[in-house]
Design a protein around this motif. Structure first.
Motif, PDB file in Angstrom:
ATOM      1  N   MET A   1       0.845  -1.193   0.000  1.00 31.75           N
ATOM      2  CA  MET A   1       0.000   0.000   0.000  1.00 31.75           C
ATOM      3  C   MET A   1       0.885   1.250   0.000  1.00 31.75           C
ATOM      4  SD  MET A   1      -2.847   1.165   2.832  1.00 31.75           S
ATOM      5  CE  MET A   1      -3.643   2.772   2.717  1.00 31.75           C
ATOM      6  N   THR A   2       0.594   2.171  -0.893  1.00 35.22           N
ATOM      7  CA  THR A   2       1.363   3.394  -0.994  1.00 35.22           C
ATOM      8  C   THR A   2       0.843   4.426   0.007  1.00 35.22           C
ATOM      9  OG1 THR A   2       1.738   3.008  -3.342  1.00 35.22           O
ATOM     10  CG2 THR A   2       2.119   5.247  -2.536  1.00 35.22           C
ATOM     11  N   ALA A   3       1.740   4.993   0.784  1.00 35.11           N
ATOM     12  CA  ALA A   3       1.342   5.991   1.771  1.00 35.11           C
ATOM     13  C   ALA A   3       0.845   7.255   1.082  1.00 35.11           C
ATOM     14  CB  ALA A   3       2.520   6.316   2.684  1.00 35.11           C
ATOM     15  N   GLN A   4      -0.150   7.876   1.684  1.00 36.30           N
ATOM     16  CA  GLN A   4      -0.670   9.143   1.172  1.00 36.30           C
ATOM     17  C   GLN A   4       0.381  10.230   1.330  1.00 36.30           C
ATOM     18  OE1 GLN A   4      -3.800  10.327  -0.191  1.00 36.30           O
ATOM     19  NE2 GLN A   4      -2.436  12.094  -0.476  1.00 36.30           N
ATOM     20  N   ARG A   5       0.726  10.892   0.233  1.00 35.72           N
ATOM     21  CA  ARG A   5       1.679  11.988   0.305  1.00 35.72           C
ATOM     22  C   ARG A   5       1.057  13.183   1.007  1.00 35.72           C
ATOM     23  NH1 ARG A   5       2.167  13.960  -4.202  1.00 35.72           N
ATOM     24  NH2 ARG A   5       4.128  15.105  -3.963  1.00 35.72           N
ATOM     25  N   ASN A   6       1.916  13.935   1.705  1.00 34.02           N
ATOM     26  CA  ASN A   6       1.420  15.096   2.444  1.00 34.02           C
ATOM     27  C   ASN A   6       2.382  16.265   2.285  1.00 34.02           C
ATOM     28  OD1 ASN A   6       3.571  14.532   4.185  1.00 34.02           O
ATOM     29  ND2 ASN A   6       2.280  13.329   5.573  1.00 34.02           N
ATOM     30  N   GLY A   7       2.123  17.298   3.061  1.00 32.11           N
ATOM     31  CA  GLY A   7       2.969  18.482   2.974  1.00 32.11           C
ATOM     32  C   GLY A   7       4.417  18.191   3.297  1.00 32.11           C
ATOM     33  N   GLY A   8       4.648  17.288   4.229  1.00 35.51           N
ATOM     34  CA  GLY A   8       6.018  16.924   4.563  1.00 35.51           C
ATOM     35  C   GLY A   8       6.755  16.345   3.375  1.00 35.51           C
ATOM     36  N   ASP A   9       6.059  15.539   2.564  1.00 38.74           N
ATOM     37  CA  ASP A   9       6.691  14.986   1.369  1.00 38.74           C
ATOM     38  C   ASP A   9       7.085  16.089   0.397  1.00 38.74           C
ATOM     39  OD1 ASP A   9       6.481  11.869   1.384  1.00 38.74           O
ATOM     40  OD2 ASP A   9       4.553  12.570   2.137  1.00 38.74           O
ATOM     41  N   LEU A  10       6.285  17.128   0.290  1.00 41.44           N
ATOM     42  CA  LEU A  10       6.625  18.229  -0.607  1.00 41.44           C
ATOM     43  C   LEU A  10       7.903  18.932  -0.148  1.00 41.44           C
ATOM     44  CD1 LEU A  10       3.136  19.831  -1.352  1.00 41.44           C
ATOM     45  CD2 LEU A  10       4.550  18.448  -2.872  1.00 41.44           C
ATOM     46  N   VAL A  11       8.078  19.076   1.170  1.00 44.59           N
ATOM     47  CA  VAL A  11       9.316  19.663   1.688  1.00 44.59           C
ATOM     48  C   VAL A  11      10.509  18.812   1.272  1.00 44.59           C
ATOM     49  CG1 VAL A  11      10.630  20.242   3.759  1.00 44.59           C
ATOM     50  CG2 VAL A  11       8.178  20.753   3.664  1.00 44.59           C
ATOM     51  N   ILE A  12      10.413  17.524   1.534  1.00 41.02           N
ATOM     52  CA  ILE A  12      11.534  16.611   1.263  1.00 41.02           C
ATOM     53  C   ILE A  12      11.821  16.541  -0.231  1.00 41.02           C
ATOM     54  CG2 ILE A  12      12.353  14.244   1.463  1.00 41.02           C
ATOM     55  CD1 ILE A  12      12.140  15.776   4.138  1.00 41.02           C
ATOM     56  N   GLU A  13      10.774  16.403  -1.039  1.00 41.23           N
ATOM     57  CA  GLU A  13      10.958  16.290  -2.491  1.00 41.23           C
ATOM     58  C   GLU A  13      11.620  17.542  -3.066  1.00 41.23           C
ATOM     59  OE1 GLU A  13       6.917  13.537  -2.941  1.00 41.23           O
ATOM     60  OE2 GLU A  13       6.985  15.581  -3.748  1.00 41.23           O
ATOM     61  N   THR A  14      11.202  18.695  -2.565  1.00 43.00           N
ATOM     62  CA  THR A  14      11.777  19.941  -3.077  1.00 43.00           C
ATOM     63  C   THR A  14      13.240  20.055  -2.701  1.00 43.00           C
ATOM     64  OG1 THR A  14       9.612  21.014  -2.825  1.00 43.00           O
ATOM     65  CG2 THR A  14      11.526  22.449  -3.151  1.00 43.00           C
ATOM     66  N   LEU A  15      13.569  19.727  -1.467  1.00 39.96           N
ATOM     67  CA  LEU A  15      14.967  19.779  -1.042  1.00 39.96           C
ATOM     68  C   LEU A  15      15.829  18.825  -1.865  1.00 39.96           C
ATOM     69  CD1 LEU A  15      14.508  19.949   2.835  1.00 39.96           C
ATOM     70  CD2 LEU A  15      15.390  21.768   1.354  1.00 39.96           C
ATOM     71  N   GLU A  16      15.323  17.619  -2.109  1.00 37.11           N
ATOM     72  CA  GLU A  16      16.090  16.665  -2.922  1.00 37.11           C
ATOM     73  C   GLU A  16      16.259  17.182  -4.345  1.00 37.11           C
ATOM     74  OE1 GLU A  16      15.654  12.216  -1.334  1.00 37.11           O
ATOM     75  OE2 GLU A  16      13.761  13.021  -2.084  1.00 37.11           O
ATOM     76  N   ALA A  17      15.223  17.783  -4.887  1.00 41.64           N
ATOM     77  CA  ALA A  17      15.303  18.322  -6.244  1.00 41.64           C
ATOM     78  C   ALA A  17      16.298  19.469  -6.334  1.00 41.64           C
ATOM     79  CB  ALA A  17      13.921  18.783  -6.708  1.00 41.64           C
ATOM     80  N   LEU A  18      16.478  20.193  -5.239  1.00 44.82           N
ATOM     81  CA  LEU A  18      17.421  21.302  -5.201  1.00 44.82           C
ATOM     82  C   LEU A  18      18.860  20.837  -4.974  1.00 44.82           C
ATOM     83  CD1 LEU A  18      15.257  23.799  -3.149  1.00 44.82           C
ATOM     84  CD2 LEU A  18      16.093  24.186  -5.469  1.00 44.82           C
ATOM     85  N   GLY A  19      19.031  19.561  -4.667  1.00 43.38           N
ATOM     86  CA  GLY A  19      20.369  19.024  -4.516  1.00 43.38           C
ATOM     87  C   GLY A  19      20.787  18.721  -3.095  1.00 43.38           C
TER      88      GLY A  19
END
Length: 545
Positions: free
Chosen positions: A1-19
């Protein structure tokens, strides 16, 4: 089962995308959504034991790697505890992105009293120690907020930025797709053409040009441009403590870093054009505001508030590298030819004579132990090893006498708070994967002693040298000099060796004369280790005897 993405995931994803690769901090109640998302990422999290030390560690990581330091904070007490560490990063111009949690949205603005960790205005508390603050009210706004903050952090003058996200925004389910890429570019601040042209006119007429190189030169990676400018101008160069390493220590034009010596100050005062690059010419770098230039001054700095703040000058707002490269081009285009003449001596002769006077002054003081101690540390430390210095007498010596060589010299002289050395070294060691040296006094070491657990947990290759003189040595010396006695400077302290060993960290005590061999052995070990030296060091007298 895939966990529901939330605001915390957006923080992490953005930081990873920024390097981002590594994050420092401590979990907290209102940040649980952020840390749950962290578990689904590839980010390496380093959990410190005190938020202030997390800030120092992210600072040290940034200084050592040249990357943006990332710090996660909880609300209220956790956020506030970080502020002294952030002050050092802010004062020194270290790029960091701070993501702080917040109480739920309906508690903001003190509309609901009594919530755990609640502050009337949390981000206002950070306003003195960060260059930008923002509260995100909707999860969809998180990627843009962090991307904008990252750009501000790396734009000169660089520094920490603060983004806070309320608890319910971090936990809110999101419909937006995962963040795949994020672009954050620094804003350019090129030097104004007419100001550089005026600087070239001044320098073309100068017979005694001199240069002060500050931390802005190092942060901009402007060492090569500085070398070219100095050799073109035939100008002696003094590096401030922050600029230590910006110019070759043994270069024939190098006045090294003897910023607290009146002989060196006299050379700067005698210059008919003094070029100050990447320095505010503040308290320490102006020899405690005793420096009084007699000629004209050109000041280049990315921070507009610094320009002419202490001394009238031709102020040029620009990144040090961009300004020096443009200045070099303009000097070449003008057909510049040095006409340096220091009252019948060459600049090289002035440098040799001045450094000889500095050494003679030291020879006239009872400082054999101190000079040998610092020389032995320098001899033991590999040329390319990065070092991190707390506010202690050894660091005050290091500001002036440490030859950084191909390593990097990092100290807490930006804001001057205690406790920087060890946690920043942990960040540097984790960031580079290479052994580093931290130097603290017994007083400053107690600010960060809990981070022995962090160093052990992450097997950080840090050698921590604790110079134990039984109290706050600098303050003791200041008070004895000013009042004839010291008050409240003597400290009860633990058995540092036994304490480190209780954390599972190897430690040993050595006499001052054994420091060279002890360091060499410690540098060959794995993970963290501690060396304790019980000795009373004195400062040198900076004025003529």
């Amino acid at each position: 089962m895939t966990a529901q993405r939330n605001g915390g995931d957006l923080v992490i994803e953005t930081l990873e995308a920024l390097g981002a690769k590594t994050v420092f901090g401590i979990p907290g109640q209102h940040a649980l959504g952020l840390f749950d998302a962290l578990s689904r990422s590839d980010l390496h999290f380093v959990s410190s034991r005190v938020e202030n030390n997390s800030a120092f560690a992210a600072d040290g990581y940034s200084r050592a790697t040249g990357e943006v330091g990332v710090l996660f904070l909880s609300t209220g007490p956790g956020a506030l505890t970080s502020l002294a560490g952030l002050q050092e990063a802010y004062a020194t111009g270290v790029p960091m992105v701070v993501v702080a949690s917040q109480i739920p949205l309906d508690g903001l603005g003190a509309r609901r009293k009594g919530m755990l960790h609640q502050l009337d205005d949390q981000k206002a508390s950070a306003a003195n120690v960060t260059k930008f603050q923002q509260t995100v009210h909707h999860a969809s706004g998180i990627p843009s907020a962090i991307q904008d903050a990252w750009a501000k952090a790396i734009t000169v003058p660089m520094g920490p930025v603060w983004v806070e996200v309320p608890q319910d925004v971090l936990l809110a389910p999101v419909m937006v797709p995962p963040v795949r890429d994020a672009l954050a570019e620094a804003y350019d601040h090129p030097p104004r053409v007419e100001l550089v042209e005026e600087a070239v006119r001044w320098l073309s007429e100068a017979k005694r040009p001199a240069i002060v190189a500050g931390g802005g030169v190092r942060r901009a990676g402007a060492q090569a441009a500085l070398l070219k400018a100095a050799e073109t101008l035939d100008a002696p160069v003094l590096c401030t403590p922050g600029g230590n390493g910006a110019f070759g220590w043994d270069h024939e034009l190098s006045l090294q870093s003897w910023v607290e010596d009146r002989y060196v100050s006299e050379v700067l005062e005698d210059a008919d054009v003094l070029v100050v690059i990447g320095s505010s010419l503040g308290e320490v770098s102006s020899n405690y505001f005793s420096l009084a230039p007699c000629g004209r001054m050109i000041q280049i700095d990315a921070e507009p508030r610094v320009l002419e703040s202490n001394t009238p000058a031709l102020g040029i707002r620009a990144d040090a590298k961009a300004a020096l490269e443009f200045l070099n081009d303009q000097l070449a285009a003008s057909g510049f030819a040095s006409q340096a003449d220091w009252h019948g001596s060459t600049p090289q002769q002035v440098v040799v004579q001045t450094l000889a006077k500095v050494q003679a002054r030291l020879d006239g003081q009872d400082l054999a132990k101190e000079r040998a101690f610092m020389a032995d540390i320098r001899a033991a430390v590999p040329d390319d090893m990065q070092t991190f210095w707390d506010m202690t007498i050894a660091a005050y010596w290091g500001w002036s006498c440490w030859d950084a060589r191909t390593g990097e010299f990092h100290s807490a002289q930006g804001a001057g708070g205690l406790g920087f050395g060890f946690p920043s070294a942990i960040g540097g060691a984790i960031g580079t994967g290479k052994r580093v040296l931290a130097v603290s006094g017994d007083g400053s070491s107690m600010y960060s002693i809990a981070e022995l657990a962090t160093a052990k947990q992450h097997n950080a290759p840090v050698t921590w040298l604790i110079v134990d003189d039984g109290g706050y040595g600098i303050l003791r010396e200041y008070m004895e000099g000013a009042f004839g006695k010291a008050t409240a400077t003597e400290l009860a302290r633990p058995d540092f060796v036994a304490l480190a060993q209780s954390f599972g960290v190897p430690a040993r005590a050595v006499a001052p004369e054994g420091i060279k061999d002890a360091l060499a052995e410690a540098f060959e070990a794995e993970g963290p280790n501690v060396i304790v030296v019980q000795t009373l060091l004195k400062m040198f007298a900076p004025t003529h005897l």
